[in-house]
Design an enzyme around this catalytic site. Structure first.
Site, mmCIF file in Angstrom:
data_model
loop_
_atom_site.group_PDB
_atom_site.id
_atom_site.type_symbol
_atom_site.label_atom_id
_atom_site.label_comp_id
_atom_site.label_asym_id
_atom_site.label_seq_id
_atom_site.Cartn_x
_atom_site.Cartn_y
_atom_site.Cartn_z
ATOM 1 N N ASP A 48 9.720 -3.176 -8.538
ATOM 2 C CA ASP A 48 10.527 -4.024 -7.661
ATOM 3 C C ASP A 48 11.661 -3.156 -7.155
ATOM 4 O O ASP A 48 12.353 -2.497 -7.937
ATOM 5 C CB ASP A 48 11.044 -5.281 -8.365
ATOM 6 C CG ASP A 48 11.296 -6.376 -7.333
ATOM 7 O OD1 ASP A 48 10.310 -6.862 -6.742
ATOM 8 O OD2 ASP A 48 12.466 -6.708 -7.065
ATOM 9 N N LYS B 74 0.824 -1.222 0.000
ATOM 10 C CA LYS B 74 0.000 0.000 0.000
ATOM 11 C C LYS B 74 0.859 1.273 0.000
ATOM 12 O O LYS B 74 0.443 2.307 -0.509
ATOM 13 C CB LYS B 74 -0.927 0.006 1.219
ATOM 14 C CG LYS B 74 -1.954 -1.107 1.134
ATOM 15 C CD LYS B 74 -3.057 -0.960 2.156
ATOM 16 C CE LYS B 74 -4.232 -1.883 1.876
ATOM 17 N NZ LYS B 74 -3.885 -3.254 1.474
HETATM 18 P P1 ITT Z 1 5.117 -6.080 -4.005
HETATM 19 O O1 ITT Z 1 6.086 -7.161 -4.422
HETATM 20 O O2 ITT Z 1 3.711 -6.575 -3.853
HETATM 21 O O3 ITT Z 1 5.210 -4.867 -4.902
HETATM 22 P P2 ITT Z 1 6.888 -5.754 -1.708
HETATM 23 O O4 ITT Z 1 6.903 -4.794 -0.548
HETATM 24 O O5 ITT Z 1 7.096 -7.208 -1.383
HETATM 25 O O6 ITT Z 1 5.521 -5.540 -2.522
HETATM 26 P P3 ITT Z 1 9.449 -5.633 -3.092
HETATM 27 O O7 ITT Z 1 9.672 -7.098 -3.191
HETATM 28 O O8 ITT Z 1 9.811 -4.757 -4.273
HETATM 29 O O9 ITT Z 1 7.937 -5.279 -2.766
HETATM 30 O O10 ITT Z 1 10.248 -5.122 -1.803
HETATM 31 C C1 ITT Z 1 10.448 -3.771 -1.610
HETATM 32 C C2 ITT Z 1 10.955 -3.534 -0.189
HETATM 33 O O11 ITT Z 1 12.088 -2.652 -0.228
HETATM 34 C C3 ITT Z 1 9.905 -2.834 0.646
HETATM 35 O O12 ITT Z 1 9.061 -3.754 1.288
HETATM 36 C C4 ITT Z 1 10.753 -2.025 1.605
HETATM 37 O O13 ITT Z 1 11.189 -2.844 2.660
HETATM 38 C C5 ITT Z 1 11.968 -1.656 0.741
HETATM 39 N N1 ITT Z 1 11.728 -0.364 0.059
HETATM 40 C C6 ITT Z 1 11.492 -0.159 -1.275
HETATM 41 N N2 ITT Z 1 11.284 1.139 -1.533
HETATM 42 C C7 ITT Z 1 11.376 1.776 -0.353
HETATM 43 C C8 ITT Z 1 11.249 3.108 0.042
HETATM 44 O O14 ITT Z 1 10.934 4.074 -0.820
HETATM 45 N N3 ITT Z 1 11.417 3.399 1.332
HETATM 46 C C9 ITT Z 1 11.707 2.449 2.222
HETATM 47 N N4 ITT Z 1 11.838 1.154 1.956
HETATM 48 C C10 ITT Z 1 11.671 0.811 0.668
#
Ligand code: ITT
Length: 206
Positions: A69, A10
């Site tokens: 991702d 989200k």
């Molecule tokens: P979806 O695969 O459903 O998109 P996810 O949260 O599992 O959701 P990812 O595998 O891409 O997605 O993991 C991304 C993680 O990296 C996220 O859960 C955060 O822990 C970290 N992350 C990514 N962008 C970030 C941001 O802008 N600020 C802080 N942490 C971030």
């Protein structure tokens, strides 16, 4: 132009919608399609995972889909947690536990060895089978303790020397200008406007 966001996160939906809405794009979360199966990523790179999530969402919904991702690469940890950022401390994707784990792995490491980069790869999949990619990165330093209440994930630990603040302290509008996600989204905007031009050309030919 409608776009399905192929993410269950989200916080990503919020940042991506905030960025794209002023440009007139209507985004729908994949959560709005309740019957759709879970999209499990198991690639070895951000790019593979983004392409897979976008392609699968496009196949399942029949609509143009955007996947993100992303993750944090810490130099001292040879690029970890990287693609495993969400599940760094366990399957439950707990932001607080992930931050605690990161801090404990960096305990006693001096500031000059705490450099890190956020990375983001976005994929746009269109129903005719093409997939377009945009990437973004942002450099920072891992703080010694969490600071700030904003953002999500590793934001309270991601310190930007230029601003003297972590991503969690920074005005969200600024994060939406300089972050890894904002930089990838700038590329996505170019992709979407090219697609729009191609669509209009096709309509003119008909
Ligand atoms: P979806 O695969 O459903 O998109 P996810 O949260 O599992 O959701 P990812 O595998 O891409 O997605 O993991 C991304 C993680 O990296 C996220 O859960 C955060 O822990 C970290 N992350 C990514 N962008 C970030 C941001 O802008 N600020 C802080 N942490 C971030």
């Amino acid at each position: 132009m409608k776009l399905v966001l192929a993410t269950k996160n989200k916080d990503k939906v919020r940042e991506i919608s905030d960025f794209l809405a002023p440009h007139g794009y209507e985004v729908m979360s994949i959560d709005e399609f309740p019957d759709i199966e879970e999209i499990e990523e198991n690639g070895e790179t951000f790019r593979e995972n983004a392409v897979y999530k976008a392609t699968r969402a496009c196949e399942l919904t029949g609509a143009m889909s955007l996947a993100d991702d992303s993750g944090l690469e810490v130099d001292y940890l040879d690029g970890a947690p990287g693609i495993y950022s969400a599940r760094f401390a366990g399957e439950e994707k707990d932001y607080h536990a992930n931050n605690e784990k990161l801090l404990s792995l960096l305990a006693g490491v001096p500031v000059e060895r705490r450099a890190a980069q956020f990375k983001c790869v976005m994929a746009v999949a269109v129903p005719d089978g093409w997939v377009y990619i945009a990437e973004g990165a942002c450099d920072g330093v891992i703080a010694e303790e969490p600071r700030g209440e904003g953002g999500f994930g590793y934001d309270p630990l991601f310190y930007l020397p230029k601003y003297g603040q972590t991503f969690a302290q920074l005005d969200p509008e600024i994060k939406n200008e300089i972050s890894h996600r904002a930089r990838a989204l700038a590329g996505v905007l170019d992709i979407l406007s090219d697609l729009k031009i191609m669509e209009e050309d096709d309509e003119d030919e008909e």
